[in-house]
Design a protein around this motif. Sequence first.
Motif, mmCIF file in Angstrom:
data_model
loop_
_atom_site.group_PDB
_atom_site.id
_atom_site.type_symbol
_atom_site.label_atom_id
_atom_site.label_comp_id
_atom_site.label_asym_id
_atom_site.label_seq_id
_atom_site.Cartn_x
_atom_site.Cartn_y
_atom_site.Cartn_z
ATOM 1 N N PHE A 64 4.428 3.215 -2.201
ATOM 2 C CA PHE A 64 4.268 1.983 -1.429
ATOM 3 C C PHE A 64 2.791 1.577 -1.447
ATOM 4 O O PHE A 64 2.020 1.910 -0.554
ATOM 5 C CB PHE A 64 4.768 2.220 -0.001
ATOM 6 N N ASP A 65 2.389 0.839 -2.502
ATOM 7 C CA ASP A 65 0.977 0.511 -2.671
ATOM 8 C C ASP A 65 0.733 -0.947 -3.047
ATOM 9 O O ASP A 65 -0.414 -1.367 -3.211
ATOM 10 C CB ASP A 65 0.347 1.416 -3.730
ATOM 11 N N GLY A 66 1.794 -1.735 -3.202
ATOM 12 C CA GLY A 66 1.625 -3.142 -3.528
ATOM 13 C C GLY A 66 1.281 -3.427 -4.974
ATOM 14 O O GLY A 66 0.971 -4.574 -5.324
ATOM 15 N N LYS A 67 1.356 -2.423 -5.845
ATOM 16 C CA LYS A 67 0.976 -2.629 -7.250
ATOM 17 C C LYS A 67 2.164 -2.922 -8.159
ATOM 18 O O LYS A 67 1.988 -3.415 -9.276
ATOM 19 C CB LYS A 67 0.216 -1.407 -7.758
ATOM 20 N N LEU A 68 3.374 -2.572 -7.718
ATOM 21 C CA LEU A 68 4.602 -2.897 -8.449
ATOM 22 C C LEU A 68 4.611 -2.309 -9.859
ATOM 23 O O LEU A 68 5.070 -2.938 -10.817
ATOM 24 C CB LEU A 68 4.789 -4.423 -8.524
ATOM 25 N N ASN A 108 -4.325 -10.252 1.772
ATOM 26 C CA ASN A 108 -5.035 -9.132 2.386
ATOM 27 C C ASN A 108 -4.103 -8.104 3.013
ATOM 28 O O ASN A 108 -4.571 -7.091 3.537
ATOM 29 C CB ASN A 108 -5.996 -9.641 3.467
ATOM 30 N N GLY A 109 -2.804 -8.365 3.009
ATOM 31 C CA GLY A 109 -1.861 -7.463 3.657
ATOM 32 C C GLY A 109 -1.653 -7.763 5.127
ATOM 33 O O GLY A 109 -1.065 -6.954 5.853
ATOM 34 N N ALA A 110 -2.119 -8.920 5.595
ATOM 35 C CA ALA A 110 -1.859 -9.328 6.976
ATOM 36 C C ALA A 110 -0.384 -9.687 7.123
ATOM 37 O O ALA A 110 0.257 -10.149 6.176
ATOM 38 C CB ALA A 110 -2.737 -10.515 7.352
ATOM 39 N N ARG A 111 0.137 -9.481 8.348
ATOM 40 C CA ARG A 111 1.556 -9.717 8.610
ATOM 41 C C ARG A 111 1.737 -10.676 9.775
ATOM 42 O O ARG A 111 0.979 -10.651 10.741
ATOM 43 C CB ARG A 111 2.273 -8.409 8.961
ATOM 44 N N ARG A 159 2.297 -3.790 1.669
ATOM 45 C CA ARG A 159 1.101 -3.389 0.941
ATOM 46 C C ARG A 159 0.851 -4.444 -0.135
ATOM 47 O O ARG A 159 1.798 -4.935 -0.770
ATOM 48 C CB ARG A 159 1.266 -2.014 0.290
ATOM 49 N N THR A 160 -0.425 -4.777 -0.348
ATOM 50 C CA THR A 160 -0.773 -5.798 -1.332
ATOM 51 C C THR A 160 -1.861 -5.288 -2.262
ATOM 52 O O THR A 160 -2.580 -4.331 -1.957
ATOM 53 C CB THR A 160 -1.275 -7.084 -0.645
ATOM 54 N N SER A 161 -1.985 -5.947 -3.394
ATOM 55 C CA SER A 161 -3.071 -5.670 -4.336
ATOM 56 C C SER A 161 -3.488 -6.979 -4.991
ATOM 57 O O SER A 161 -2.685 -7.910 -5.117
ATOM 58 C CB SER A 161 -2.639 -4.654 -5.395
ATOM 59 N N ILE A 162 -4.759 -7.051 -5.384
ATOM 60 C CA ILE A 162 -5.305 -8.236 -6.042
ATOM 61 C C ILE A 162 -5.918 -7.805 -7.372
ATOM 62 O O ILE A 162 -6.702 -6.851 -7.431
ATOM 63 C CB ILE A 162 -6.366 -8.924 -5.166
ATOM 64 N N ASN A 164 -7.039 -9.526 -11.598
ATOM 65 C CA ASN A 164 -7.485 -10.769 -12.227
ATOM 66 C C ASN A 164 -6.314 -11.667 -12.620
ATOM 67 O O ASN A 164 -6.518 -12.784 -13.113
ATOM 68 C CB ASN A 164 -8.359 -10.470 -13.451
ATOM 69 N N GLU A 165 -5.072 -11.200 -12.397
ATOM 70 C CA GLU A 165 -3.895 -12.022 -12.677
ATOM 71 C C GLU A 165 -3.359 -12.729 -11.433
ATOM 72 O O GLU A 165 -2.551 -13.652 -11.545
ATOM 73 C CB GLU A 165 -2.776 -11.158 -13.267
ATOM 74 N N GLY A 166 -3.776 -12.283 -10.247
ATOM 75 C CA GLY A 166 -3.265 -12.874 -9.018
ATOM 76 C C GLY A 166 -3.147 -11.827 -7.927
ATOM 77 O O GLY A 166 -3.890 -10.839 -7.903
ATOM 78 N N TRP A 167 -2.194 -12.028 -7.016
ATOM 79 C CA TRP A 167 -1.978 -11.039 -5.962
ATOM 80 C C TRP A 167 -0.502 -10.657 -5.901
ATOM 81 O O TRP A 167 0.377 -11.454 -6.242
ATOM 82 C CB TRP A 167 -2.498 -11.534 -4.618
ATOM 83 N N PHE A 168 -0.265 -9.414 -5.462
ATOM 84 C CA PHE A 168 1.064 -8.821 -5.558
ATOM 85 C C PHE A 168 1.358 -8.052 -4.269
ATOM 86 O O PHE A 168 0.442 -7.613 -3.575
ATOM 87 C CB PHE A 168 1.139 -7.902 -6.779
ATOM 88 N N ALA A 169 2.635 -7.903 -3.960
ATOM 89 C CA ALA A 169 2.987 -7.305 -2.673
ATOM 90 C C ALA A 169 4.295 -6.543 -2.756
ATOM 91 O O ALA A 169 5.203 -6.898 -3.527
ATOM 92 C CB ALA A 169 3.091 -8.394 -1.601
ATOM 93 N N GLU A 170 4.374 -5.492 -1.940
ATOM 94 C CA GLU A 170 5.619 -4.784 -1.663
ATOM 95 C C GLU A 170 5.865 -4.861 -0.161
ATOM 96 O O GLU A 170 5.003 -4.477 0.634
ATOM 97 C CB GLU A 170 5.523 -3.316 -2.089
#
Length: 714
Positions: free
Chosen positions: A37-41, A132-135, A157-160, A162-168
């Motif tokens: 669970f790290d937001g990187k997918l 930023n992972g805010a809810r 969880r989110t990650s940023i 150079n392609e954009g931002w991603f979330a789980e």
Amino acid sequence: MRILTILIFILISKTALSQSGKSDTINATFINQTLVFDGKLTEAIWQSAPVIKNFTQKELDFGKPSTELTKVAIAYDKLALYVGVWCFQKTKTIHAKYMQRDFIYEEDDNFQVALSPFSDRRNGYLFIINPNGARADLLISGNESANKDWNGVWDVRTSITNEGWFAEIRIPFNSLQFRNDSIHLWSVNFERNIRSKNEQVLWQGWTRDCSIYCLVNAGVLKGLRNIGYAKRFELKPYGLGSFDKRNHNPTDWTGKIGADLNANLTPTLKLNVTANTDFAQVESDRIAVNLTRFNLFYPEKREFFLEGYQNYQFYLGNSNELFYTRKIGIENFKSVPVIAGARVFGKMGANNIGLLSIETGKRDTVPATNNTVIRYKRDIGSQSYIGAIVTSKINSDLSNQVAGIDGAFSTSRFLTNKNLVIGGLFSRSFDKNKSGDGAYAWRVFADYPNDLIDNFIGLSSVQENFNPELGFLNRKNFDNLSWFFRFTPRWFTNLGIRKMYFRPWGFDLFRTHTSGKVESFLNESRPLGFFTKSGERFEYNLYQQYERLDHPFHLTDSIAIPSGKYWMHRMEIQLGSFQGRRIWADANYAWGDFYSGKINTLETSMGINVNKHFNLRTDYTYNNIRLLEGAVNTHELAQYINMAVNPRLNLTMFVQWNSLDDLLFGNFRLHWIPNVGSDIYVVYNRGYNKLDNLKFNRPDVSSGAAKLVWRFTF
């Protein structure tokens, strides 16, 4: 006349096409392994799971594909639902100012998940995240209604890159209510907001006549099988240590323990039990300058009352509520202890149930009191209902009951895809040793809330002896006619205008029920208003107001407005910049008549985003009032400071100054979430009255509390 009718019909029907994509179904994939669970997918499941990516613009270019690629996939295990989100865009265009819980999502890039496990397409949950992972989360209870103060148990969880931002996103099934079926079909929708372009895209239902709240336009979530509540009970005990010192009295030190128990009686019916309840961690209210003779309405913020609040609603119109939860635990503007209570709420088939009974303890002259509410609503068709309510407040001093019935016909298919609501209600109060004469309230209304035209008309009445002890009345003994008309065409778009905003009229007319004489009239007209594509706004408003005062109205301790009849006219200009920027500002200036004299009002707001950890907001209102009876200047200042270390640890500071009530108050609140569902709070309040003799080291009120709430499931 025939040509005008045809033109209006064309305008209304221009977008009367179904805003649903060709692919309106998303399939969930069952997983056996544990996700990182790290937001990187990066796990294999996210690479193989079916994805949807057909997002369509609601704003700015209606009906066109999203300018940025968005993908969504859904997985689940025995305990939770997982949503994988890919938001592609250039990193430098990402707008994300906030990190804290319940962030101001209207100002940030965000992604929203609307979920209706009931599949009734009218009630549901809305989960919102930013890069930023805010809810933030809301309870949806209709096409235009949602409760922003509800806090569910879920995580992200989110990650940023150079392609954009991603979330789980992880949503435990224990946090949801759903039917006990072997195969589930839920309603679901997704929305993405890209602030750098002011672009809003949705998966389904991108009509401008409705928001993501319109679950009737949602898509379908398939593939959920044999899920249930692996853990049916949630126990949240708490421990509290606090102190309270007022004026020159000795400091009152308190230690307290209590608990809330939540049990899923059925997959769609929930029981809440509370014992020795405490609300020390609740955010402070902002005490506004009140220049009217009526009470102000303050929203509920206590967690126990928030979940399932839609199951108890019974709105009388004109800011009046038959059941107002803040009447429980508060008497004569002072808190009273909540000894114990229980709620049962949820659905059984097409039946919506809300039962509540809470016992409050004795304090000073206020006796111990039982507060009970029974609310029932029956779903009719896809969006309509009929219902009833009974409230009861009983103690040694009074016995008050109120009964009411209500119903509404609601559709999102009027003129193909327009919204229409027609409703009504009737209620009566019963007081011990009092007759039932003049103890009725009723309301009928019709609402056409759509993008181009929003038209509401309503008739209501609250009689002189109608007395909902567990409700809120802004005023009583009145008959009311309300009629609001708004016209927002999409003109001058080639000049950077997103839409115009005209309001030919919007008035409330009150007459005294017992005499039939006009008591109040307020009309707001907007001959010019617009929103730009870049997010700015402008309004020019005209106000016409009439007030009949049968008794003097005390504006301040030294100024009383005499009884009489007053016609007042005012003008107002409003300017606002796009609040998604790191620095934004709003300003409203109004001038004109005020009873026997004149008033000038300036309202300003400014927000500053230093970085994602530190945000400031300042609100200031100034009134210059010049009357025959005297002159007064009022000041209202509210300063908000938010410091977020990460999405689970933040410090908020709120300071307010109200010159009319002569008070200065500060609230400092530290909130740490060690585990999702568990909370640690440290709160300190400091207040001053009679500011002419202000001594900073001698506050009139000084109180603080430390509270630990821990969540157990079994």
